[in-house]
Design an enzyme around this catalytic site. Structure first.
Site, short mmCIF file in Angstrom:
data_model
loop_
_atom_site.label_atom_id
_atom_site.label_comp_id
_atom_site.label_asym_id
_atom_site.label_seq_id
_atom_site.Cartn_x
_atom_site.Cartn_y
_atom_site.Cartn_z
N SER A 77 0.88 -1.22 0.04
CA SER A 77 0.04 0.02 -0.06
C SER A 77 0.81 1.05 -0.01
CB SER A 77 -0.61 -0.12 1.32
OG SER A 77 -2.03 -0.75 1.05
N CYS A 78 0.72 2.14 -0.65
CA CYS A 78 1.41 3.20 -1.10
C CYS A 78 1.44 3.96 0.34
CB CYS A 78 0.93 4.23 -2.25
SG CYS A 78 1.60 5.81 -2.22
#
Lengths: 130, 95, 123
Positions: A77-78
């Site tokens: 996840s960024c």
């Protein structure tokens, strides 16, 4: 083939994240490798441990977690998207002095460089969102 | 060097029109999610040399009958979606 | 990363600058790819052309100025900016009203750019 899947929509807000899940599951079943799952922008909501579904609805987040775990997929996840949207791992929660963390353990927070790396290393990149 | 274009919006959205502007001979267009509502429009004005597909599960979910689609548009399931991705050099998602 | 192995990554941005977050998200992807020294095409289509309009003052809505970031793109060696000429025209804009010099091109050129790309992102 070595595939990377980019998800940039939240679960339940649109069908896109679900489509990404079905696509990923089918690709794995067909013997392809998923080099990386990258959750960006609103897609980071797919990695929230606290998301809670009604019992009669498909639990997409649980499905992602099972898929990632059973195939040992690198799921990212960024980090900047996630922090803005209240998705934190224990380390970030401590750093920003937040009372809780909620990133599901099957996911890792990391930067956009991981998406660029995946673009370079994969045979195909497939995006889902909007 | 062909491209798979996916569209996940109805035809009132610019996703379809923008995709149609840049799809070229040898490319394929796959309608997914709400994109499958554009099946009939796309059948009526097929692009030369562009193969058209619609995702079977998304058609069924929306009560769209795949058998009424003209021969210019084929249905594929998720396995077919994966195959299409592999058969094209790159994938562009229009949303 | 050796430039010999650089891939061509094309970004197509089609969203307005402030009404949604996609424009900023796309710019962030472009900047990240630039750090990896990849060959980058940055294409503005549909409402994405509004991102380039001069005179933006988003401080009025407590937003960062996206257009200012475009002027810094050459520092990242991102020089290949394209705008779909028809989309510009449809919105009553012309190249003189844009914050940076861009190639104003027809859809055919965009189709070619896609064909020359290893990876295409749309946001």
């Amino acid at each position: 083939m070595k595939l990377t899947v980019l998800v940039h929509s939240a679960p339940y807000s649109s069908q896109a994240a679900y489509s990404a899940y079905r696509f990923s599951a089918s690709a794995l079943a067909a013997g392809h490798e998923i080099y990386r799952l990258f959750f960006y922008y609103d897609g980071v909501h797919n990695s929230s441990l606290l998301s809670t579904q009604a019992q009669d609805e498909f639990d997409l987040i649980a499905a992602w977690r099972t898929l990632i775990e059973s195939h040992q997929i690198d799921a990212i996840s960024c980090v900047s998207s996630a922090l803005k949207r209240g998705i934190l791992d224990a380390q970030e929660a401590a750093r920003y002095e937040k009372p809780a963390s909620n990133l599901a353990e099957q996911f890792t927070l990391s930067g956009l460089g991981q998406l660029v790396d995946a673009s370079i290393e994969s045979d195909r990149v497939v995006s889902f969102g909007g | 060097m062909s491209t798979l274009h996916t569209i996940n919006k109805t035809s009132t959205h610019s996703a379809l029109s923008s995709c149609l502007k840049v799809a070229r001979n040898g490319d394929s267009i796959l309608l997914i999610e709400d994109g499958v509502y554009a099946s009939s429009q796309l059948c009526q004005s097929p692009l030369e040399g562009v193969a058209l597909y619609a995702l079977h599960e998304d058609l069924l979910a929306r009560g769209l009958d795949a058998s009424t689609l003209s021969g210019t548009i084929k249905t594929v399931d998720y396995n077919g979606f994966v195959d299409l991705v592999c058969q094209h050099q790159r994938c562009v998602s229009w949303s | 990363m050796s430039t010999n192995t650089a891939k061509t990554i094309t970004f197509i941005t089609r969203s307005t600058p402030y009404g949604h977050g996609q424009a900023k998200a796309c710019l962030d992807m472009v900047l990240s790819a630039a750090v990896f020294e990849q060959k980058i095409n940055f294409i503005f289509m549909d409402d994405g052309v509004w991102q380039l309009k001069k005179g933006q003052a988003p401080s009025h809505i407590d937003a960062k100025d996206l257009s200012a970031a475009f002027t810094a793109l050459p520092l990242y060696e991102v020089n290949d900016l394209y705008v779909n000429a028809n989309d510009l025209q449809e919105r009553g804009l012309n190249c003189e009203e844009l914050v940076v010099p861009v190639h104003s091109v027809q859809a055919n050129t965009i189709a070619e750019l896609i064909r020359e790309s290893d990876v295409v992102f749309t946001l």
